[in-house]
Enzyme design. Structure first.
Site, mmCIF file in Angstrom:
data_model
loop_
_atom_site.group_PDB
_atom_site.id
_atom_site.type_symbol
_atom_site.label_atom_id
_atom_site.label_comp_id
_atom_site.label_asym_id
_atom_site.label_seq_id
_atom_site.Cartn_x
_atom_site.Cartn_y
_atom_site.Cartn_z
ATOM 1 N N SER A 299 0.825 -1.203 0.000
ATOM 2 C CA SER A 299 0.000 0.000 0.000
ATOM 3 C C SER A 299 0.864 1.259 0.000
ATOM 4 C CB SER A 299 -0.860 -0.022 1.265
ATOM 5 O OG SER A 299 -1.349 1.253 1.551
ATOM 6 N N TYR B 278 -2.326 -0.517 10.547
ATOM 7 C CA TYR B 278 -2.478 -1.134 9.224
ATOM 8 C C TYR B 278 -1.223 -0.902 8.382
ATOM 9 C CZ TYR B 278 -3.732 -1.303 4.299
ATOM 10 O OH TYR B 278 -3.716 -1.551 2.955
ATOM 11 N N LYS C 266 1.920 -3.447 6.810
ATOM 12 C CA LYS C 266 2.404 -3.518 5.416
ATOM 13 C C LYS C 266 3.909 -3.298 5.366
ATOM 14 C CE LYS C 266 -1.541 -4.358 3.448
ATOM 15 N NZ LYS C 266 -1.808 -5.702 2.929
#
Ligand code: UDP
Length: 343
Positions: free
Chosen positions: A128, A153, A157
């Site tokens: 991302s 989050y 990643k």
């Protein structure tokens, strides 16, 4: 000749389902593992409707090594994995960080363990743009330094990329990490699209649900940013373009022998649009009103980010084709068609 099988974890989700369609249409045989925790089974029927082919589907949690082992045992032709299965809501990740770290990292480690066991060494990772934080220079390219992540989050990643790079150095694994910008839109057929559970946290589904009357009005999170109209800038990419990037990534991994074990690619359009531009374009293209108010900034939002994609253009031979007009039109058509079906 038997088709090459590609394991697609999370293959019934938003990006996963569009990628499965593109894989089938490009001559691959996707094998889906999806525990349906954030997706719907009817998407499988829709994939069949679009492609004329029903992919193998296992309703398993990829954190379960025994289940995953069974999938590989039954599908010896698997040559690569595209790993989408993960939790993905930035806001939620701040409320339940442990769940995010556990699910996103344990799923990755489990998939890698079983791939190693079955000697499958090609991996496409769903990364991302959040790994960049707020970059100093725009457009941001793959050499830009990663900033400390603002959300759990984003941090999963970054950690996942780190794990993949280190594992790839041991020699058995080749990885392409695709850093997505903002995926929106839906398949042209309006048979598959984004299906957020509850109140959408992303902009486009919030807009479509407001336009159709499920939400009263959109709140634009901040109009006092240092941008031309004061609202945040993002690089929105049509999900069908993003799906094609995964097919090119698989082809690249499976056909090239001279590649480095680990590589990252930005997958965006290279164009930044403000929140207000998205709302206005949506209204104009679809001839529908989106009532909105301006609220305060959302914590964790970066002001402006868009992708430099020349690396993906050159190496993956991939370029986004769809325009912003296509994205807002397809997102709206999907919303209308989905609501009609569930009435
Ligand atoms: N946004 C907004 N209202 C909403 C949802 C999002 O103004 O209800 C803005 C958000 O602040 C950001 C942009 O839309 O500037 C894209 O947000 P989204 O959550 O879709 O993706 P992100 O870039 O955070 O991954």
């Amino acid at each position: 000749m038997a088709k090459v099988k590609i394991l697609v974890t999370g293959g019934l989700g938003f990006i996963g389902s569009h990628t499965v369609v593109e894989l089938i249409q490009s001559g691959f045989e996707p094998v889906i593992v999806d525990d349906l925790s954030n997706s719907e089974l009817f998407i499988l029927d829709r994939i069949e409707q679009i492609t004329g082919s029903r992919p193998e589907f296992y309703p398993y949690d990829v954190c379960d090594p025994e289940k995953l082992r069974a999938v590989f045992t039954e599908n010896k032709e698997i040559k690569a994995c595209i790993h989408f299965a993960a939790k993905k809501a930035v806001g939620e990740s701040m409320e339940i960080p442990l769940t995010y770290y556990r699910v996103n990292l344990v799923s990755l480690l489990t998939v890698l363990d079983i791939m190693k066991e079955f000697e499958v060494g090609n991996f496409v990772f769903s990364s991302s743009a959040t790994v960049y934080g707020q970059p100093e220079h725009l457009p941001v390219n793959e050499l830009s330094p990663l900033q400390k992540s603002l959300s759990s989050y984003g941090s999963t990643k970054q950690m996942a990329e780190d794990i993949l790079e280190k594992v790839s150095e041991t020699g058995w694994l080749k990885v392409l990490s695709l850093r997505y910008f903002n995926p929106v839109g839906a398949h042209k057929s309006s048979l598959i699209g984004e299906l957020p559970k509850g109140i959408p946290s992303n902009l486009m589904p919030y807009i479509t649900q407001t336009a159709i009357g499920i939400r009263e009005k959109l709140t634009i999170f901040g109009d006092d940013y240092n941008t031309p109209d004061g609202t945040c800038i993002r690089d929105y990419i049509h999900v069908a373009d993003l799906a094609k990037a995964h097919v090119n990534a698989c082809n690249y991994l499976l056909t090239r022998t001279d590649t480095s074990p680990y590589d990252v690619f930005n997958i965006g359009t290279g164009t930044g649009n403000s929140v207000l531009e998205i709302v206005k374009t949506f209204e104009k293209v679809n001839q529908v009103e989106v009532p909105y108010i301006t609220g305060s900034r959302r914590s964790g939002d970066v002001e402006s980010i868009y992708a430099g994609c020349t690396k993906a253009n050159k190496i993956l031979k991939w370029e986004a084709q769809y325009t912003l007009e296509d994205m807002v039109k397809d997102a709206w058509n999907w919303e209308k068609s989905y609501r009609k079906q569930i009435k």
